[in-house]
Design a protein around this motif. Structure first.
Motif, PDB file in Angstrom:
ATOM      1  N   GLY A  14     -10.511   5.464   4.008  1.00 46.33           N
ATOM      2  CA  GLY A  14     -10.831   4.108   4.419  1.00 46.33           C
ATOM      3  C   GLY A  14     -12.205   4.003   5.057  1.00 46.33           C
ATOM      4  N   ILE A  61     -15.041   3.376   2.572  1.00 50.37           N
ATOM      5  CA  ILE A  61     -14.969   2.033   1.991  1.00 50.37           C
ATOM      6  C   ILE A  61     -15.343   1.002   3.046  1.00 50.37           C
ATOM      7  N   ARG A  62     -14.910   1.256   4.279  1.00 46.48           N
ATOM      8  CA  ARG A  62     -15.212   0.309   5.347  1.00 46.48           C
ATOM      9  C   ARG A  62     -16.724   0.200   5.559  1.00 46.48           C
ATOM     10  N   LEU A  98      -9.130  -2.946   1.482  1.00 45.34           N
ATOM     11  CA  LEU A  98      -8.877  -2.718   2.910  1.00 45.34           C
ATOM     12  C   LEU A  98      -7.869  -3.709   3.487  1.00 45.34           C
ATOM     13  N   THR A 107       0.834  -1.205   0.000  1.00 47.82           N
ATOM     14  CA  THR A 107       0.000   0.000   0.000  1.00 47.82           C
ATOM     15  C   THR A 107       0.860   1.244   0.000  1.00 47.82           C
ATOM     16  N   GLN A 139      -7.132   0.050  -6.800  1.00 43.29           N
ATOM     17  CA  GLN A 139      -8.272   0.265  -5.925  1.00 43.29           C
ATOM     18  C   GLN A 139      -9.506   0.646  -6.733  1.00 43.29           C
ATOM     19  N   TYR A 156     -18.069  -1.949   2.982  1.00 45.40           N
ATOM     20  CA  TYR A 156     -17.670  -3.332   3.256  1.00 45.40           C
ATOM     21  C   TYR A 156     -18.584  -3.961   4.298  1.00 45.40           C
ATOM     22  N   GLY A 212      -5.403   7.025   5.983  1.00 43.42           N
ATOM     23  CA  GLY A 212      -6.618   6.233   6.112  1.00 43.42           C
ATOM     24  C   GLY A 212      -7.906   7.013   6.120  1.00 43.42           C
TER      25      GLY A 212
END
Lengths: 632, 458
Positions: free
Chosen positions: B161, B164-165, B438, B132, B397, B168, B158
């Motif tokens: 993130g 996206i989390r 992730l 990453t 990504q 997810y 992050g």
């Protein structure tokens, strides 16, 4: 003790459970002179736990075993009490056949099958020693001193290997169902260099039918018409038994909670690792305190027996607590227990020590199958037994092993998971583990594997021919559906409206109509004047392939990608410590497991995508530098 | 650690802007020996004899001993260097031409030209960074726009993130519900609520769509938007071009031309980095033979993400204009140039009827260029885009997220079809695609959720 020469065999199989039976039959059928040992000759293919075969993902395995030339499917069909297809309505890739089995009849069927098999001797004996010379097996010795010379040995010891039974505070060495445990073989295997560890499993109580108030339970009937496991079975047996559903109560919870201190699971007496998907009732109560009740099933165990299997209530509580808690279950107030629930611990091997062929990496000619390899379940055992038997026999004939890939079958997924990822609990097959399950369906196991079974030599010309004809008919019907356009009519309006679909104008192709939500092959019959008479399995197959065409195509693209990674070979002489950029854990795992290709390397736990990127770059550089310069 | 070095590679490590200090990096086996062949410390001796990691002043000599430049040289012995290998950095004066001469000399002394990203790749292979980081550094290297730098930095910390989390987690929840009901159908697992699943999928799909759409902006931020200025001769292409350069007043960089054939210029207009193709035909229309005009413009048009079509609005349209008119589409902005002169109304009406976006400009007076900047922002999809690190600038990504978006769409179709197994497969795959961004081991994670949410067991 005097050791005497008792005979010379190509292959010795230790254990005649579901793995041992398939291994021995396959080896003998492929021409290897085979001997199979069991601790109790009356317990061949015993079912010490559920009296059923199949279920989610397991049913797919049985269909695959059948398509490859194993025995389990035919045996289950012959001994079935009730057939059910699970997951109907959720899509064909998760349809899973399952059948309640007459367990005594099943034992008898398999014993007879082995007895009739040419090249196969079935013997009652406990194996106490594995003889290894120069890193290769030489034979086995029984407890009475009989030495059997064998070029290959397949270990299928199930829960017998240093088995220990636990009921509450009581425990003793022993195998399932009152059998002896195999007490000495473990030490011999460790001496040969195998890494053994202790797993645990358990089984619920068997109760007497007359003591149960079945009128207060829901009935679960079998399918009508029933569907067989084996592609050879033309007409499956009629269902003769039903199952029952009942529930635990608040009172059950109270008794369990008050007696938790007496559970060896919570008291720490059980050290073996048990399966998460198979928790004891005390586990469930502790982990889900909000659930007021838990579902239980009562399953028949045979036409000649009144024992019923109480699914959902496995436990290692003391017997008095078991009885008290069972009597709080609706309909079990006066229950008469015939065999209490128990837990059993046993030794098994770390399956990452095995090759994909199931041969051990450091002892030539030694194969493992079934619970010994860390799995759980009759079907998982049989699938591995079949492959171990095939590969042991082929190895003696100088043939390469048969290795099924993850895109060829659940059997491939099972073995790849075991030897690549290993397992920290008894491994159970699940549909979720098969990433290409849309093409690994129970209905097409014959299409996927019969040809392979035929090449191996376990599938007859006749069965292969039958399979090929079936799929030719499927393709023909699909082509006909695509080529046939029907005009809109009152009938088409009505049929589509009833199916919740829009009527069409002009003409429409039959396959296009079939692709619509809610529209099925059978309901289009009145609009399809030239429809040929086809066997059910043929038109069902065509229906699935038409309806799922888009999804299947996408899956095939994924398979192609998967196969590209599988085809990127990793040389076996790589010194992973020399490849800069690999993390230490990855170096250690790769050095130990020595994956054959990049795809497998990527599935090893502890090897990250970054490590795979490093390996890819390394392979690329190696290719560019002509393989000469390895100091990438 | 055993240093197992590769053959030395070299490249210009800085964007060659005129007047700035340029760095040439040599990395790999025998770097300092190569440096000794061309770099001579003022104080005598060899670079290799001087303390490591100290700047040594000296001369760079050409083949015949002539002085090419006065420079600083620093030797970084591996593994304590950027790549983890022995590395020499030559800090030279002067512009691109001089740097190129020095580079040629380094090549002649035994190093080979580095491939794209090869320094980073070696650094990565030598454990100097994880994947990453390597990806982010790769972005940072090319992030010569303020917005892109900000975004790449925020990604490292992050910030994006979180979005996206949340996608997810939506997907994992649906995947777990179906896993439980598929694998434990003989147990008391209630069927997933399809309306709920549809809602969760729709929500995940929407966020994915935003992230992917943002990814286009992210990519534009990183790479610049390929922009072609087209028009018949004398429509005013070159003055528009020059006006755009002047308007931005910040020529950020020429892309190093070592391997690329086309040199492009980046300008920032309306907050959008444009990569204006520096083809001779577009830039210096007067000196280029007519025959090349259309052909070159054509090839630029094919790869362009944005087309600026220039017309002389003071004159009637010609046959050559028709060629340009035929390009009308979504990504084209029509410039009615020479609006400071008398406007030919027939021409103007025709243009306005043909193109969605017409801006009246004068390349001479600069009139209308603010409106053009606004139109470029809009057309590039940059309106309302926040450069807060939630833009996806990394190609891998972006691919993963766009794959996930497609799979979520397929899942919703499967839901409609009643094909629960296909739905389950699509959601699981989508979950894996997002999880891979992730760095989550998805199957295990879903399994964990299944066991924690559902009471399963015989």
């Amino acid at each position: 003790m005097t050791v005497f020469e008792a005979g010379k065999f190509d292959i010795a199989v230790i254990g005649a459970g579901h793995a041992g039976v398939e291994a021995a039959l396959a080896a003998a059928r492929l021409g290897a002179k085979t001997v199979c040992f069991t601790i109790n000759l009356d317990a061949v293919a015993n079912m010490p736990c559920n009296p059923c075969i199949g279920g989610t993902a397991k049913g797919q395995l049985v269909r695959e075993i059948d398509a490859l030339g194993g025995e389990m499917g035919r045996a289950a069909d012959a001994c079935a009490l009730q057939f059910r297809m699970l997951n109907l309505g959720k899509g064909p890739s998760v349809y899973s056949p399952r059948a309640q089995i007459d367990r005594m009849q099943y034992r008898a069927y398999m014993k007879r099958c082995m007895e009739r098999q040419e090249n196969l001797e079935l013997k009652q004996a406990e194996i106490v020693e594995l003889c290894v010379e120069d890193g290769a097996v030489r034979g086995v010795i029984t407890q009475t001193g009989a030495f059997y010379e064998a070029k290959s040995v397949i270990i299928a010891t199930g829960t017998y290997l240093e088995g220990r039974l636990i009921i509450g505070e009581w425990s003793r060495t022993g195998g399932p169902d009152g059998m002896f445990a195999a007490e000495s073989l473990g030490a011999s295997l460790e001496k040969a260099g195998l890494t053994l560890r202790r797993f645990k499993t358990g089984t619920p109580a068997r109760i007497h039918r007359r003591s149960v108030d079945l009128s207060r339970m829901d009935l679960q009937a079998g399918d009508c018409p029933p569907r067989a496991f084996s592609f050879d079975t033309e007409k499956p047996k009629e269902n003769t038994e039903v199952c029952y559903v009942t529930w635990t109560t608040e009172e059950t919870r109270r008794i369990i909670t008050e007696n938790l201190h007496r559970s060896p699971l919570f008291g720490g007496d059980i050290k073996g690792v048990g399966p998460r998907y198979c928790p004891s009732i005390e586990d469930k109560v502790v982990r889900f305190p909000d659930h007021p009740r838990h579902q239980l099933f009562l399953e028949p165990t045979g036409a000649d027996s009144d024992e019923m299997y109480l699914q959902g209530m496995s436990s290692s509580m003391p017997e008095d607590v078991q009885l008290a808690m069972m009597r709080t279950v609706t309909g079990l107030e006066n229950v008469e227990v015939q065999r209490p629930a128990y837990a059993i611990e046993y030794l098994c091997v770390d399956p990452t020590e095995l090759y994909q062929s199931l041969e051990h990496k450091s002892v030539r000619g030694l194969y493992g199958a079934g619970q010994f390899n860390g799995t759980s379940g009759y079907e998982e055992a049989a699938a591995q037994g079949l492959m171990a038997g095939i590969n042991a026999a082929r190895s003696l004939q100088g043939l390469p092993p048969v290795i099924l890939t993850r895109s060829q079958g659940y059997n491939g997924v099972l073995i790849d998971d075991l030897v690549t990822k290993g397992t920290n609990e008894p491994y159970r097959m699940m549909t979720s583990r098969a990433e290409y399950r849309l093409i690994l369906r129970q209905d097409n196991a014959d299409d996927r594997l019969c040809r392979i079974g035929h090449e191996i030599g376990l599938i007859s010309d006749e069965k292969l021919h039958r399979t090929e004809e079936k799929y030719a008919a499927v393709r023909a019907e699909m082509e006909r559906l695509a080529a046939t356009r029907i005009p809109a009519s009152e009938a088409s309006d009505r049929i589509l409206t009833e199916a919740g679909s829009e009527p069409f104008t002009g003409t429409a192709a039959l396959d296009a109509l079939l692709r619509r939500p809610g529209v099925g092959y059978e309901m289009l019959a009145p609009l399809d004047g030239n429809r040929p008479e086809l066997p059910r399995d043929v038109w069902e197959e065509a229906e699935i392939l038409v309806k799922y065409e888009g999804y299947i195509r996408r899956e095939q693209e994924r398979v192609a990608k998967f196969e590209r990674m599988e085809s990127r070979e990793l040389p076996q002489d790589i010194d992973y410590n020399d490849i800069r950029g690999l993390r230490i854990e990855a170096r250690e795992k790769l050095s130990r497991l020595r994956p054959e290709n990049l795809g497998r390397a990527g599935r090893i736990s502890g090897v990250s995508p970054a490590d795979i990127a490093v390996l890819m770059i390394w392979l690329e550089n190696r290719r560019y530098s002509g393989g000469g310069e390895s100091n990438v | 650690m055993k240093l197992n070095q590769d053959a030395a590679i070299t490249a210009i490590a800085t964007a060659p802007a005129p007047g700035a200090v340029g760095i040439i990096r040599i990395s790999g086996r025998d770097s300092e020996i190569i440096a000794d062949r061309l770099f001579f410390p003022k104080s005598g001796g060899k670079l290799a004899d001087r303390p490591a990691r100290s700047a040594v002043f000296g001369e760079i000599h050409g083949e015949r001993g002539e002085v090419l430049d006065n420079a600083l040289a620093i030797f970084f012995p591996g593994p304590a260097s950027y790549t983890g290998e022995d590395t020499v950095e030559l800090q030279c004066h002067g512009g691109p031409a001089l740097l190129q001469t020095v580079l040629d000399r380094v090549l002649a002394c035994g190093a080979r030209m580095a491939g794209p990203g090869e320094f980073t790749r070696r650094a990565f292979l030598n454990g100097k960074m994880d994947l990453t980081q390597a990806e982010a550094v790769a972005d940072l290297i090319s992030a010569d726009w303020e917005g892109a730098v900000k975004n790449a930095a925020a990604q490292l910390s992050g910030a994006y993130g979180a979005r996206i989390r949340s996608v997810y987690e939506n997907l994992r929840s649906v995947a777990a519900a179906y896993t439980a009901v598929m694998d434990y159908s003989d147990q008391n697992v209630s069927a997933p609520d399809t309306d709920g699943a549809a809602a969760e999928l729709a929500a995940a799909g929407k966020t994915l769509c935003e992230l992917v759409r943002g990814a286009r902006s992210g990519q534009i931020l990183r790479d610049g938007l390929h922009t072609a200025v087209v028009g018949r001769p004398n429509a005013g292409k070159s003055s528009v071009f020059n006006r755009l350069l002047g308007f931005s007043r910040s020529i950020v960089t020429d892309e190093a031309g070592t391997t690329r054939d086309v040199v492009t210029e980046k300008v920032c207009v309306g907050g959008v980095p444009l990569r204006l193709a520096d083809t001779a035909g577009l830039r210096e229309g007067t000196t280029v033979p007519e025959r090349m005009g259309i052909a070159l413009a054509r090839s630029e048009v094919d790869r362009a993400g944005l087309i600026l079509a220039v017309f002389d609005v003071s004159a009637p349209l010609t046959e050559e204009d028709e060629e340009v008119l035929s390009l009308a589409g979504e990504n084209i902005i029509c410039l009615c140039n020479k609006c400071d002169l008398t406007v030919d109304n027939t021409t103007k009406t025709r243009l306005e009827n043909t193109f969605n976006t017409c801006i009246s400009v004068s390349a001479v007076t600069g009139e209308g260029f603010d409106a053009l900047a606004a139109a470029i922002t809009r057309t590039a999809g940059f309106s309302g885009v926040r450069f807060d690190g939630s833009l996806v600038t990394n190609a891998r990504q972006r691919d993963m997220l766009s794959r996930a978006e497609e799979l979520v769409r397929d899942a919703l179709t499967a839901l409609e079809l009643g094909a629960e197994d296909a739905l389950w497969g699509c959601v699981t795959e989508a979950c894996e695609a997002v999880g891979s961004v992730l760095g989550i081991a998805v199957p295990e994670d879903v399994e964990k959720e299944v066991f924690s949410r559902f009471c399963i067991g015989k």
